[in-house]
Write a protein that holds these residues in place. Structure first.
Motif, short mmCIF file in Angstrom:
data_model
loop_
_atom_site.label_atom_id
_atom_site.label_comp_id
_atom_site.label_asym_id
_atom_site.label_seq_id
_atom_site.Cartn_x
_atom_site.Cartn_y
_atom_site.Cartn_z
N LEU A 1 5.58 -4.50 -7.37
CA LEU A 1 6.16 -3.51 -6.46
C LEU A 1 7.17 -2.63 -7.19
CD1 LEU A 1 6.75 -5.64 -3.21
CD2 LEU A 1 4.98 -3.92 -3.62
N ALA A 2 8.00 -3.24 -8.03
CA ALA A 2 8.96 -2.45 -8.80
C ALA A 2 8.25 -1.47 -9.72
CB ALA A 2 9.87 -3.39 -9.60
N THR A 3 7.16 -1.91 -10.34
CA THR A 3 6.39 -1.03 -11.22
C THR A 3 5.83 0.16 -10.45
OG1 THR A 3 5.77 -2.89 -12.64
CG2 THR A 3 4.42 -0.91 -12.79
N LEU A 4 5.28 -0.09 -9.25
CA LEU A 4 4.71 0.99 -8.45
C LEU A 4 5.77 2.00 -8.02
CD1 LEU A 4 2.21 -1.08 -6.27
CD2 LEU A 4 1.63 0.59 -8.04
N TRP A 5 6.94 1.53 -7.60
CA TRP A 5 8.00 2.46 -7.20
C TRP A 5 8.51 3.27 -8.39
CZ3 TRP A 5 8.55 4.16 -2.61
CH2 TRP A 5 8.31 3.35 -1.49
N LEU A 6 8.63 2.63 -9.55
CA LEU A 6 9.05 3.36 -10.75
C LEU A 6 7.99 4.39 -11.15
CD1 LEU A 6 10.60 0.47 -12.90
CD2 LEU A 6 11.81 2.37 -11.78
N GLN A 7 6.72 4.03 -11.02
CA GLN A 7 5.66 5.00 -11.30
C GLN A 7 5.74 6.18 -10.35
OE1 GLN A 7 2.14 2.59 -10.98
NE2 GLN A 7 2.06 2.13 -13.17
N ALA B 1 2.39 6.44 -5.34
CA ALA B 1 2.30 6.58 -6.80
C ALA B 1 0.96 7.17 -7.22
CB ALA B 1 2.50 5.21 -7.45
N THR B 2 -0.12 6.78 -6.53
CA THR B 2 -1.44 7.30 -6.87
C THR B 2 -1.55 8.79 -6.58
OG1 THR B 2 -2.49 5.15 -6.44
CG2 THR B 2 -3.91 7.09 -6.40
N ALA C 1 -3.23 1.84 -10.22
CA ALA C 1 -4.25 0.89 -9.78
C ALA C 1 -4.07 -0.47 -10.42
CB ALA C 1 -5.64 1.44 -10.09
N ALA C 2 -3.54 -0.53 -11.65
CA ALA C 2 -3.45 -1.81 -12.37
C ALA C 2 -2.48 -2.78 -11.71
CB ALA C 2 -3.08 -1.55 -13.83
N MET D 1 0.81 -1.21 0.00
CA MET D 1 0.00 0.00 0.00
C MET D 1 0.85 1.26 0.00
SD MET D 1 -2.92 -1.23 -0.29
CE MET D 1 -3.85 0.30 -0.19
N LEU D 2 2.03 1.24 0.60
CA LEU D 2 2.87 2.44 0.62
C LEU D 2 3.24 2.91 -0.78
CD1 LEU D 2 4.51 4.60 2.04
CD2 LEU D 2 6.39 2.95 2.27
N PRO D 3 3.86 2.07 -1.64
CA PRO D 3 4.16 2.57 -2.99
C PRO D 3 2.91 2.83 -3.81
CG PRO D 3 4.66 0.23 -2.83
CD PRO D 3 4.37 0.71 -1.44
N PHE D 4 1.85 2.07 -3.57
CA PHE D 4 0.61 2.28 -4.33
C PHE D 4 0.02 3.65 -4.02
CE2 PHE D 4 -4.13 1.75 -3.96
CZ PHE D 4 -4.40 2.05 -5.28
#
Length: 388
Positions: free
Chosen positions: A366-372, A287-288, A342-343, A281-284
């Motif tokens: 997780l890597a995708t969310l941090w990069l976003q 990023a959001t 969200a995806a 939830m933290l990176p999500f």
């Protein structure tokens, strides 16, 4: 040290101001509470039965033949539905439906057996109540399965309607029975499948709405901007992170209710540990919130974001790879999976909560969310006239 103190002071001022803006805006509070709390409860109540068995059906049989009676017996034998009564016409059946005697109507027209005997496609009608959405799924599945079994029973007798070459081909072909079981959802419960996905979508949609509304509201009121060239790159990063911290704090508390408490209240899958959920939830949320700051720069009023973002739900579920395999998505839609936080968060949350996966299993998400988060932080700090 002086630069650090200045950054901390700017962070504190921005954080407190953003929190104050959220707390003093009635529309924002209603959107957060209504969108997260009420929406989360509503979805669970709508799909609370999870699995519907023996859904009562009323039959209107205008055929009165062996085939129609056989179809009715097959529907009645299904675990999803039960034939409880019959009616002479649709008017009587609708009356029984409105009085709660049944939740669906199975209508068999007078020419159904004739069409089957002539090798044509048979037509019948199933009408279902949506008082609970699962009634429709249960009754339609029961009737379709009965129709397929009836088709298997009668197909061998209908070979004479086919061309001779095709008759020989079909007569020498052995049939194969396929038996399937839904992994991680053996009861095929609709709530177990859908609600965990909705939880993540609710967080994403409402946060983007709130941030965009505040951003558009500042422009509509012509609030004095913080010009990028006056505060520098470090200052812009500090402001963006402070605003993100505000929404991460708010939605962090709401997430305790949404993904921590509701799954236990409504007996939904909750296999993920608290630490794993926090790691997701933290990176999500970061990023959001940063995505929302970038997205909010498109609006100059408070109302437009609500109208636009409300219709994102179905598309977000689609590109998440839940309702349709991610690998089979067309290239543009596959690319969109990596644009919206969200995806990947939805996919990762389902793996953690419904499938019992570990953090190593969701490492790509997780890597995708941090990069976003990094990409949208850089985009959010691009100087723009009137940006605040």
């Amino acid at each position: 040290m002086r630069g650090v103190n200045r950054a901390l002071r700017l962070f504190n001022i921005t954080f407190r101001k953003e929190l104050w803006d959220v707390a003093t805006s009635l529309s924002t509070v209603i959107l957060i509470v209504g969108g997260v709390v009420a929406y989360g409860l509503l979805y669970n109540l709508l799909y609370r039965p999870n699995v519907v068995r023996e859904a009562p059906i009323v039959v209107v049989d205008n055929t009165h033949t062996h085939l129609s009676r056989h179809l009715i017996r097959l529907v009645n034998a299904s675990p999803d539905a039960e034939i409880v009564t019959s009616a002479t016409d649709l008017g009587e059946a609708r009356s029984q439906l409105s009085h709660g005697e049944a939740v669906a109507i199975l209508y068999l027209p007078h020419d159904m057996s004739k069409r089957i005997g002539r090798g044509k496609q048979a037509i019948f009608v199933i009408l279902s109540s949506t008082a609970t959405f699962l009634y429709y799924e249960a009754t339609v599945e029961a009737v379709i399965n009965a129709m397929l079994e009836l088709d298997d029973d009668t197909r061998n007798n209908m070979l004479w309607t086919l061309p001779p070459t095709l008759q020989l081909t079909l007569s020498g072909r052995t049939t194969t029975e396929a038996v399937g079981n839904a992994l991680f959802n053996p009861t095929k419960g609709y709530a177990d499948y859908l609600i965990p996905v909705v939880f993540v979508i609710i967080i994403f949609q409402t946060m983007v709405m709130v941030v965009s509304m505040n951003s558009g509201g500042r422009r509509a009121m012509s609030i004095t901007p913080l010009r990028g060239r006056e505060i520098g790159f470090g200052g812009r990063v500090t402001i963006s992170l402070a605003r993100s911290a505000t929404y991460c704090l708010i939605y962090g508390l709401l997430s305790v209710f949404l993904i921590g408490l509701l799954p236990r209240i409504f007996d939904l899958p909750h296999l993920a540990s608290t630490l794993n959920l926090m790691a997701l939830m933290l990176p999500f949320m970061l990023a959001t919130s940063l995505f929302a700051q970038c997205f909010g720069r498109l609006f100059s009023d408070r109302e437009a974001p609500i109208v636009l973002i409300t219709f994102f739900s179905v598309g977000l579920i689609f590109i998440a790879g839940i309702s349709y395999p991610l690998e089979l998505l067309p290239t543009p839609w596959h690319a969109a999976h990596y644009l919206f936080p969200a995806a990947p968060a939805t996919l990762a949350f389902v793996e953690l909560s419904s499938m019992g996966s570990s953090l190593a299993d969701i490492a790509p998400e997780l890597a995708t969310l941090w990069l976003q988060a990094i990409a949208y932080l850089l985009l959010a700090t691009i100087p723009k006239q009137g940006f605040r």
